[in-house]
Design an enzyme around this catalytic site. Structure first.
Site, PDB file in Angstrom:
ATOM      1  N   SER A  55      17.639   9.664 -41.836  1.00  0.00           N
ATOM      2  CA  SER A  55      19.084   9.879 -41.699  1.00  0.00           C
ATOM      3  C   SER A  55      19.893   8.815 -42.442  1.00  0.00           C
ATOM      4  O   SER A  55      21.117   8.837 -42.415  1.00  0.00           O
ATOM      5  CB  SER A  55      19.471   9.877 -40.219  1.00  0.00           C
ATOM      6  N   ASN A 142      17.670   4.489 -29.223  1.00  0.00           N
ATOM      7  CA  ASN A 142      18.398   5.536 -28.495  1.00  0.00           C
ATOM      8  C   ASN A 142      19.723   5.029 -27.930  1.00  0.00           C
ATOM      9  O   ASN A 142      20.755   5.691 -28.063  1.00  0.00           O
ATOM     10  CB  ASN A 142      17.523   6.102 -27.369  1.00  0.00           C
ATOM     11  N   THR A 187      59.489  37.077 -33.819  1.00  0.00           N
ATOM     12  CA  THR A 187      58.375  37.457 -32.947  1.00  0.00           C
ATOM     13  C   THR A 187      57.740  38.647 -33.659  1.00  0.00           C
ATOM     14  O   THR A 187      58.449  39.438 -34.294  1.00  0.00           O
ATOM     15  CB  THR A 187      58.839  37.879 -31.534  1.00  0.00           C
ATOM     16  N   HIS A 188      56.440  38.734 -33.602  1.00  0.00           N
ATOM     17  CA  HIS A 188      55.706  39.790 -34.330  1.00  0.00           C
ATOM     18  C   HIS A 188      55.999  39.743 -35.831  1.00  0.00           C
ATOM     19  O   HIS A 188      55.915  40.754 -36.517  1.00  0.00           O
ATOM     20  CB  HIS A 188      56.047  41.181 -33.797  1.00  0.00           C
ATOM     21  N   SER A 309      48.226  28.687 -62.243  1.00  0.00           N
ATOM     22  CA  SER A 309      47.115  29.608 -62.476  1.00  0.00           C
ATOM     23  C   SER A 309      46.691  29.479 -63.924  1.00  0.00           C
ATOM     24  O   SER A 309      47.518  29.256 -64.803  1.00  0.00           O
ATOM     25  CB  SER A 309      47.574  31.034 -62.183  1.00  0.00           C
ATOM     26  N   LYS A 315      52.872  31.175 -62.194  1.00  0.00           N
ATOM     27  CA  LYS A 315      52.457  30.882 -60.830  1.00  0.00           C
ATOM     28  C   LYS A 315      52.600  29.424 -60.422  1.00  0.00           C
ATOM     29  O   LYS A 315      52.351  28.514 -61.200  1.00  0.00           O
ATOM     30  CB  LYS A 315      50.989  31.278 -60.634  1.00  0.00           C
ATOM     31  N   GLU A 322      46.996  26.032 -48.235  1.00  0.00           N
ATOM     32  CA  GLU A 322      45.909  27.024 -48.229  1.00  0.00           C
ATOM     33  C   GLU A 322      44.566  26.364 -47.923  1.00  0.00           C
ATOM     34  O   GLU A 322      43.776  26.853 -47.120  1.00  0.00           O
ATOM     35  CB  GLU A 322      45.831  27.743 -49.586  1.00  0.00           C
ATOM     36  N   TYR A 349      16.916  11.549 -24.444  1.00  0.00           N
ATOM     37  CA  TYR A 349      17.157  11.634 -25.878  1.00  0.00           C
ATOM     38  C   TYR A 349      16.185  12.583 -26.565  1.00  0.00           C
ATOM     39  O   TYR A 349      14.993  12.607 -26.266  1.00  0.00           O
ATOM     40  CB  TYR A 349      17.023  10.244 -26.526  1.00  0.00           C
ATOM     41  N   GLN A 354      20.224  13.469 -33.768  1.00  0.00           N
ATOM     42  CA  GLN A 354      20.508  12.894 -35.086  1.00  0.00           C
ATOM     43  C   GLN A 354      21.452  13.812 -35.869  1.00  0.00           C
ATOM     44  O   GLN A 354      22.170  13.373 -36.760  1.00  0.00           O
ATOM     45  CB  GLN A 354      19.196  12.694 -35.843  1.00  0.00           C
ATOM     46  N   LYS A 357      25.702  13.568 -36.376  1.00  0.00           N
ATOM     47  CA  LYS A 357      26.514  12.689 -37.218  1.00  0.00           C
ATOM     48  C   LYS A 357      27.283  13.400 -38.314  1.00  0.00           C
ATOM     49  O   LYS A 357      28.492  13.184 -38.477  1.00  0.00           O
ATOM     50  CB  LYS A 357      25.641  11.589 -37.810  1.00  0.00           C
TER      51      LYS A 357
HETATM   52  N1  ARG Z   1      18.466   8.088 -36.290  1.00  0.00           N
HETATM   53  C1  ARG Z   1      18.355   8.376 -34.882  1.00  0.00           C
HETATM   54  C2  ARG Z   1      19.551   9.207 -34.417  1.00  0.00           C
HETATM   55  O1  ARG Z   1      20.470   9.338 -35.129  1.00  0.00           O
HETATM   56  C3  ARG Z   1      18.338   7.110 -34.138  1.00  0.00           C
HETATM   57  C4  ARG Z   1      17.636   7.215 -32.828  1.00  0.00           C
HETATM   58  C5  ARG Z   1      16.211   7.460 -33.060  1.00  0.00           C
HETATM   59  N2  ARG Z   1      15.487   7.429 -31.846  1.00  0.00           N
HETATM   60  C6  ARG Z   1      14.239   7.885 -31.763  1.00  0.00           C
HETATM   61  N3  ARG Z   1      13.678   7.842 -30.613  1.00  0.00           N
HETATM   62  N4  ARG Z   1      13.636   8.400 -32.795  1.00  0.00           N
HETATM   63  O2  ARG Z   1      19.578   9.758 -33.348  1.00  0.00           O
END
Ligand code: ARG
Length: 489
Positions: A55, A142, A187-188, A309, A315, A322, A349, A354, A357
Site C-alpha cells: 500500500s 493495526n 417549483t417543478h 468547443s 460556445k 459540470e 482487523y 487497507q 485509504k
Molecule cells: N497497510 C495496512 C493497512 O492499511 C496496515 C496494517 C497492516 N496490518 C496487518 N496486520 N497486516 O491497513
C-alpha cells in the site's frame, strides 16, 4: 543450485559444494528477512502478491502523521520505562532526519517494505540501530494505521470546515449585493413566485452551514485514540494511553481494543458528510448551468471558469459546474464503497481495511479542490438582473399575491384561487401579465378588486410582502446575511 553451470559443479568437491549450499540458504534467509514479519515463512512472497498487497504507493501520504504518532508512542514508552531515555532520544533524532528526507523527496520508498509504517521503521533502524527496533514494542500496525488515519483526517476536516466557510462568505457577499434583485422562484422548474436572488443564494449558505456542522460533529468521533489496542487485544506492557492521547491532541482513547483497530465508521461518517457537501454543490452546479444557458441567461460565469468547443466557435461551456456535478457521483461512490468494505468484516482487523485509504483520500481531495474553486467562482458570478426580472414578470408569478389580496378582501382562499385562475387564463390568451390588465377587466373577475391591486401585482411589492424570518423580502435577506456573518465570525 541451478544458477551454477554444470562444469563448475563438476570441478567442486563435496565439501566445497556443501559450503556453497549453506551459503545460499543463508543468503535466501537474509532476503526473506526483507519483511519485518517474514521469519516464520519458508518461501518469499511472490512478486505478484507483493504488488497486490503493498500500500506504500498511496499510504505514504500518511508519513507525517505516522511519524507524529510514533514519536508520541516513544515518549510514552520511555516514560513508563519500556525503553530507555537514550532510545527515545535516538528515535527522535532518526525521525527528524526521516521527516526531512521525506519532505525533500530524498526518502527511498520501497514496495518490498509493503507500507508507510514498515518503510519508516526500517529507515529508522538503519539510522539509529536497536532503538529503531524497539519502537514497535507495545504496538501493532493495526492500531498504528487506525491512529494515522484519524490524525490525518482530523487535519483535513479542519481544512474543509475553513473552505466551507470561505464558500459561505462568497455566497453571502453576492446575496447582500443582490438582496433586492428579483428572479422567478421555481417549483417543478415552472415559474412559481418571485423571489430575490439574494434569498436564493442564502438557501445554499444554509446547506453549507449544516454541512460544516456535520463535519464538526463527525470530528468528535474521529478524534479518539486507537493506539494501545495493539493488534487487537491490548498489550501486556504498562502503557499510558491517556498520555499518548494528550500528546497527540485526541479528546479521548478508544474504549475497546477490538473496536479501535477494526471499525472505520468514522471514515464512513466523514464520507457521508462529504457526499452531502457534494450533493449540495451539485444542485448549485445544476442551477448555474441552467442559469447560464442562452435560453435562460440569468448569469454569466467568468471566462476563466469556462472552456470553448474545438468545433463550435460560439460556445462557452460551464465546465467547472459540470465537472463538479460529475465528481459528486464519484464521492457518493466512495461512501458506498466504504460501507460495502465494512459490512462483511468479522472482528477485529482484516486486511480489507487497507482499502479504506484511496476512497478516503480521493473524497478529501475532491472536496477540497471543489470547495476552493467554488468559493472563488461564486464571487465572480455576473448577474443579469434584467433577464431575471423579465422571466419573473412573464410567468404570472404574482398570481398568488392576487389570491392573497382577495382573501384580505374577505374571500375564502379557494374562491380567490379560482377567480385568479380565470384571470391568468384571460391574461395568457391576451399575451399580457396580470399587472397589464385594466382595472375594469380585473374587476370582471371579482368586484372587490380596487386600484390598490396594482401594488400587489408588482414584483417588488410581492417580494417585499414576504417579510418574516426566512422570507424572501430584501429586508429579510439582509437580516439573514447579518446572522450568517455573525455565525461565521
Ligand atoms: N497497510 C495496512 C493497512 O492499511 C496496515 C496494517 C497492516 N496490518 C496487518 N496486520 N497486516 O491497513
Amino acid at each position: 543450485m541451478q544458477e551454477f553451470p554444470d562444469l563448475m559443479l563438476r570441478l567442486l568437491n563435496r565439501r566445497e559444494l556443501l559450503e556453497i549450499s549453506t551459503l545460499l540458504i543463508m543468503t535466501d534467509q537474509f532476503a526473506r528477512k526483507a519483511h519485518a514479519w517474514s521469519a516464520r515463512f519458508s518461501e518469499p512472497v511472490s512478486e505478484l502478491v507483493k504488488r497486490y498487497t503493498a500500500s506504500v504507493d498511496f499510504d505514504k501520504r500518511l508519513a507525517r502523521v505516522d511519524i507524529q504518532g510514533s514519536l508520541a508512542h516513544a515518549v510514552m514508552l520511555a516514560k513508563v520505562g519500556v525503553i530507555s531515555a537514550q532510545d527515545r532520544a535516538d528515535i527522535e533524532r532518526g525521525m527528524q532526519q526521516i521527516a526531512s528526507e521525506i519532505e525533500s523527496g530524498r526518502f527511498q520508498w520501497s514496495i518490498d517494505l509493503e507500507d508507510v509504517h514498515l518503510n519508516i521503521e526500517r529507515r529508522l533502524t538503519d539510522l539509529v540501530g536497536d532503538a529503531g527496533k524497539r519502537l514497535h514494542t507495545a504496538r501493532s500496525r493495526n492500531d498504528q494505521v487506525a491512529t494515522d488515519i484519524r490524525l490525518w483526517l482530523r487535519g483535513e476536516i479542519d481544512t474543509l470546515i475553513g473552505l466551507l466557510r470561505e464558500l459561505q462568505l462568497s455566497l453571502i457577499e453576492q446575496a447582500e449585493k443582490h438582496c433586492a434583485t428579483i428572479m422567478p422562484g421555481f417549483t417543478h422548474l415552472q415559474v412559481a413566485q418571485p423571489v430575490t436572488f439574494g434569498h436564493h443564494l442564502m438557501a445554499y449558505v444554509e446547506m453549507f452551514a449544516r454541512d460544516a456542522e456535520r463535519l464538526v460533529d463527525c470530528r468528535k468521533r474521529v478524534n479518539r485514540l486507537p493506539l494501545g489496542a495493539a493488534a487487537l487485544a491490548g498489550t501486556s506492557y504498562p502503557i499510558d494511553r491517556a498520555m499518548v492521547a494528550e500528546l497527540l491532541g485526541f479528546d479521548a482513547i478508544a474504549a475497546n481494543s477490538l473496536d479501535a483497530v477494526s471499525d472505520r465508521d468514522f471514515a464512513i461518517e466523514f464520507c457521508a458528510a462529504g457526499a452531502l457537501i457534494m450533493t449540495h454543490i451539485s444542485r448549485l452546479s445544476e442551477e448555474l448551468i441552467i442559469w447560464m444557458s442562452a435560453r435562460v441567461g440569468f448569469i454569466d460565469l467568468p471566462d476563466r471558469y469556462c472552456t470553448g468547443s474545438s468545433i463550435m466557435p460560439q460556445k462557452k461551456n460551464p465546465d467547472v459546474p459540470e465537472l463538479a456535478r460529475g465528481k459528486t457521483g464519484r464521492v457518493t461512490g466512495h461512501l458506498i464503497g466504504l460501507l460495502t468494505l465494512m459490512k462483511g468484516q468479522p472482528l477485529a482487523y482484516n486486511k480489507d481495511n487497507q482499502e479504506d485509504k484511496e476512497p478516503l483520500f480521493d473524497t478529501v481531495d475532491t472536496l477540497q479542490a471543489t470547495l476552493r474553486i467554488f468559493a472563488d467562482m461564486m464571487l465572480g458570478v455576473e448577474v443579469k438582473a434584467d433577464r431575471m426580472r423579465q422571466a419573473a414578470f412573464e410567468g404570472f408569478s404574482t398570481a398568488t399575491d392576487l389570491a392573497d389580496y382577495l382573501v384580505r378582501k374577505g374571500l375564502p382562499f379557494r374562491d380567490a384561487h379560482e377567480a385568479v385562475g380565470a384571470a391568468v387564463r384571460h391574461a395568457q390568451n391576451a399575451g399580457v401579465d396580470l399587472s397589464q390588465l385594466s382595472l375594469a377587466v380585473l374587476q370582471g373577475f371579482h368586484p372587490s378588486i380596487d386600484a390598490d391591486v396594482f401594488e400587489v401585482l408588482q414584483l417588488e411589492g410581492s417580494v417585499a410582502s414576504r417579510s418574516h424570518p426566512g422570507g424572501t423580502a430584501p429586508a429579510q435577506v439582509l437580516a439573514a446575511v447579518a446572522a450568517a456573518r455573525q455565525r461565521l465570525s
